[in-house]
Design an enzyme around this catalytic site. Structure first.
Site, PDB file in Angstrom:
ATOM      1  N   ASP A 118      -0.126  15.556  -4.375  1.00  0.00           N
ATOM      2  CA  ASP A 118       0.664  16.185  -5.424  1.00  0.00           C
ATOM      3  C   ASP A 118       0.388  17.684  -5.484  1.00  0.00           C
ATOM      4  O   ASP A 118      -0.746  18.115  -5.293  1.00  0.00           O
ATOM      5  CB  ASP A 118       0.339  15.525  -6.771  1.00  0.00           C
ATOM      6  CG  ASP A 118       1.518  15.587  -7.711  1.00  0.00           C
ATOM      7  OD1 ASP A 118       2.643  15.312  -7.248  1.00  0.00           O
ATOM      8  OD2 ASP A 118       1.322  15.908  -8.888  1.00  0.00           O
TER       9      ASP A 118
ATOM     10  N   ASP B 275       4.779  22.381  -3.345  1.00  0.00           N
ATOM     11  CA  ASP B 275       5.188  23.054  -4.579  1.00  0.00           C
ATOM     12  C   ASP B 275       5.222  24.558  -4.360  1.00  0.00           C
ATOM     13  O   ASP B 275       4.205  25.237  -4.429  1.00  0.00           O
ATOM     14  CB  ASP B 275       4.234  22.699  -5.730  1.00  0.00           C
ATOM     15  CG  ASP B 275       4.633  23.382  -7.034  1.00  0.00           C
ATOM     16  OD1 ASP B 275       5.667  24.085  -7.041  1.00  0.00           O
ATOM     17  OD2 ASP B 275       3.917  23.212  -8.031  1.00  0.00           O
TER      18      ASP B 275
ATOM     19  N   HIS C 133       2.853  20.133 -18.074  1.00  0.00           N
ATOM     20  CA  HIS C 133       1.580  19.549 -17.625  1.00  0.00           C
ATOM     21  C   HIS C 133       0.539  19.698 -18.736  1.00  0.00           C
ATOM     22  O   HIS C 133       0.513  20.709 -19.424  1.00  0.00           O
ATOM     23  CB  HIS C 133       1.077  20.284 -16.385  1.00  0.00           C
ATOM     24  CG  HIS C 133       1.922  20.047 -15.164  1.00  0.00           C
ATOM     25  ND1 HIS C 133       2.584  21.049 -14.525  1.00  0.00           N
ATOM     26  CD2 HIS C 133       2.194  18.913 -14.495  1.00  0.00           C
ATOM     27  CE1 HIS C 133       3.232  20.548 -13.482  1.00  0.00           C
ATOM     28  NE2 HIS C 133       3.019  19.247 -13.438  1.00  0.00           N
TER      29      HIS C 133
ATOM     30  N   GLY D 130       4.171  13.711 -17.784  1.00  0.00           N
ATOM     31  CA  GLY D 130       4.609  12.536 -18.534  1.00  0.00           C
ATOM     32  C   GLY D 130       3.762  12.209 -19.764  1.00  0.00           C
ATOM     33  O   GLY D 130       4.209  11.459 -20.628  1.00  0.00           O
TER      34      GLY D 130
ATOM     35  N   ASN E 274       5.114  11.341 -12.981  1.00  0.00           N
ATOM     36  CA  ASN E 274       3.709  11.729 -12.865  1.00  0.00           C
ATOM     37  C   ASN E 274       3.030  11.550 -14.219  1.00  0.00           C
ATOM     38  O   ASN E 274       3.516  12.057 -15.226  1.00  0.00           O
ATOM     39  CB  ASN E 274       3.596  13.183 -12.442  1.00  0.00           C
ATOM     40  CG  ASN E 274       3.890  13.368 -10.971  1.00  0.00           C
ATOM     41  OD1 ASN E 274       4.566  12.551 -10.358  1.00  0.00           O
ATOM     42  ND2 ASN E 274       3.391  14.446 -10.416  1.00  0.00           N
ATOM     43  N   TYR E 275       1.926  10.849 -14.213  1.00  0.00           N
ATOM     44  CA  TYR E 275       1.230  10.528 -15.462  1.00  0.00           C
ATOM     45  C   TYR E 275      -0.266  10.590 -15.204  1.00  0.00           C
ATOM     46  O   TYR E 275      -0.769   9.881 -14.339  1.00  0.00           O
ATOM     47  CB  TYR E 275       1.649   9.115 -15.899  1.00  0.00           C
ATOM     48  CG  TYR E 275       1.060   8.669 -17.210  1.00  0.00           C
ATOM     49  CD1 TYR E 275       1.764   8.817 -18.396  1.00  0.00           C
ATOM     50  CD2 TYR E 275      -0.203   8.086 -17.265  1.00  0.00           C
ATOM     51  CE1 TYR E 275       1.220   8.407 -19.602  1.00  0.00           C
ATOM     52  CE2 TYR E 275      -0.752   7.679 -18.470  1.00  0.00           C
ATOM     53  CZ  TYR E 275      -0.028   7.840 -19.630  1.00  0.00           C
ATOM     54  OH  TYR E 275      -0.566   7.433 -20.826  1.00  0.00           O
ATOM     55  N   TYR E 276      -0.980  11.441 -15.903  1.00  0.00           N
ATOM     56  CA  TYR E 276      -2.432  11.467 -15.695  1.00  0.00           C
ATOM     57  C   TYR E 276      -3.231  11.844 -16.940  1.00  0.00           C
ATOM     58  O   TYR E 276      -4.214  11.167 -17.271  1.00  0.00           O
ATOM     59  CB  TYR E 276      -2.810  12.416 -14.543  1.00  0.00           C
ATOM     60  CG  TYR E 276      -4.303  12.554 -14.375  1.00  0.00           C
ATOM     61  CD1 TYR E 276      -5.072  11.473 -13.939  1.00  0.00           C
ATOM     62  CD2 TYR E 276      -4.959  13.743 -14.692  1.00  0.00           C
ATOM     63  CE1 TYR E 276      -6.449  11.582 -13.819  1.00  0.00           C
ATOM     64  CE2 TYR E 276      -6.344  13.846 -14.573  1.00  0.00           C
ATOM     65  CZ  TYR E 276      -7.082  12.761 -14.135  1.00  0.00           C
ATOM     66  OH  TYR E 276      -8.430  12.863 -14.021  1.00  0.00           O
TER      67      TYR E 276
HETATM   68 ZN   LIG Z   1       3.006  18.114 -11.706  1.00  0.00          ZN
END
Ligand SMILES: [Zn+2]
Length: 289
Positions: free
Chosen positions: A81, A103, A186, A216, A236-238
Site C-alpha cells: 500500500d 501513489d 487517513h 475507512g 482500506n481499514y487500519y
Molecule cells: Zn491510504
C-alpha cells in the site's frame, strides 16, 4: 489461497460485497486479520505500507504474508500500500506480492500518469495488479499511518477526484484499481467526515475498474454500504483496528496489574484478540451483513 487484486475484486463484484484491506505490521495483526476472514468466509487483502518499514521491513514480514495467504482457506491478496518509490515496489514484486499500489497522487497529473504507467508496465509483466491514486486523500493529524498531515487551509473539496480526469487517467495508465478521494481521510477524524458518496457513482459511470476507498476508520456502517453499492470494491481499514488492539492491551494490563505471572506473549495475544474482534465487525459490514 493467494490471488491478485484483480481476481479478488472480481470475487467481490460477483458476491456484491466490498473487500477489506488491512495493514499487518506485526504477526498479531496478520493472524487476527486472516483468522477473522476465515471465520467469516470473507475474501481479504493483507497489506504492507511503506511507512510501516520502521515497525517491520518488507523483507521480514513479506514472505510470511505470502505463506499465510497460500495456506488460508479464503482468497487472500498480498498488497503493497502507498508505494512511493520504485525501490520499495521492486522489493514487493521480488518477494511475490500479488498487488502493488503506486501513489504518485501528490505529484502533478502528468507525473502521476507517467510514474503509474511505468509501474503498470513492470508489474503486469509479472502478472501483478496495480492500484494508483487520483485526487488527494487527506491525512488527519492523529494516528495516520501514511502521508504528510494535510494543512488546515486546504479545502477538502479541492482534493476530490474529478470523474472525467479519472476516465482519462485509467485509459492512459491501464491501471487495475483506482483510489479516489471523496471526503475520507487517513487516521482518526477530528470531526465527523462529510462524504460525497454520489461522486463514487459519477466516477463509476466513466470507468469500469474497481474503485478503492482509503481512510475507512470512523466511517459509519451505512456509509460503507452505500459506498460499496455505489461502486467501491476495496476498502482500506487500519487505524480503528490498531486502536482496538491497544485498548484491549490497556484493559488486560489494568485487570492483571497485581499478577506477577503475566508474560509478554499474554499481552500481545490480548492485543490480537482486540484487533480480531474489531476486524470482524468491519468485515461483516463489507459483506453487507
Ligand atoms: Zn491510504
Amino acid at each position: 489461497m493467494l490471488v491478485t487484486l484483480k481476481e479478488i475484486c472480481k470475487i467481490a463484484d460477483e458476491r456484491g460485497i466490498g473487500v477489506g484491506a488491512f495493514n499487518v505490521p506485526n504477526l498479531e495483526a496478520l493472524t487476527a486479520v486472516v483468522e477473522a476472514a476465515e471465520e467469516l468466509n470473507a475474501p481479504v487483502i493483507i497489506a504492507h505500507v511503506e511507512i510501516h518499514e520502521k515497525y517491520v521491513p518488507i523483507e521480514v514480514i513479506g514472505p510470511i504474508m505470502i505463506e499465510t495467504a497460500k495456506n488460508a482457506s479464503v482468497p487472500v491478496c498480498v498488497h503493497l500500500d502507498h508505494g512511493t518509490s520504485l525501490n520499495e515496489i521492486m522489493k514487493a514484486l521480488r518477494i511475490g506480492f500479488t498487488s502493488v499500489m503506486i501513489d504518485a497522487s501528490s505529484e502533478d497529473y502528468d507525473t502521476n500518469v507517467e510514474r503509474t504507467k511505468e509501474i503498470v508496465r513492470i508489474a503486469h509483466g509479472m502478472g501483478v495488479s496495480v492500484e494508483a491514486e487520483l485526487g488527494h486523500i487527506l491525512v488527519s493529524e492523529k494516528g495516520a499511518s501514511e502521508g504528510d498531515v494535510t494543512p488546515n487551509n486546504v479545502n477538502p473539496k479541492d482534493c476530490y477526484t474529478d470523474p472525467e480526469k479519472a476516465r482519462e487517467f485509467v485509459k492512459n495508465t491501464e491501471v487495475d484499481a483506482l483510489a479516489i478521494a471523496f471526503g475520507t481521510a487517513h487516521g482518526v477524524y477530528a470531526a465527523k467526515p462529510v462524504l460525497d458518496l454520489q461522486r463514487i457513482m459519477e466516477i463509476k459511470k466513466k470507468i469500469d475498474i474497481p474503485l478503492v476507498m482509503h481512510g475507512g476508520s470512523g466511517v459509519s456502517s451505512d456509509e460503507f454500504k452505500t459506498a460499496i453499492q455505489n461502486g467501491i470494491k476495496k476498502i482500506n481499514y487500519y487505524t480503528y483496528m490498531a486502536l482496538a488492539g491497544a485498548d484491549r492491551v490497556k484493559k488486560f494490563l489494568y485487570e492483571n496489574r497485581d499478577d506477577d505471572s503475566v508474560q509478554f506473549h499474554d499481552i500481545v495475544m490480548a492485543g490480537k484478540e482486540g484487533m480480531k474482534e474489531n476486524v470482524k465487525i468491519a468485515m461483516n459490514t463489507f459483506l453487507m451483513k
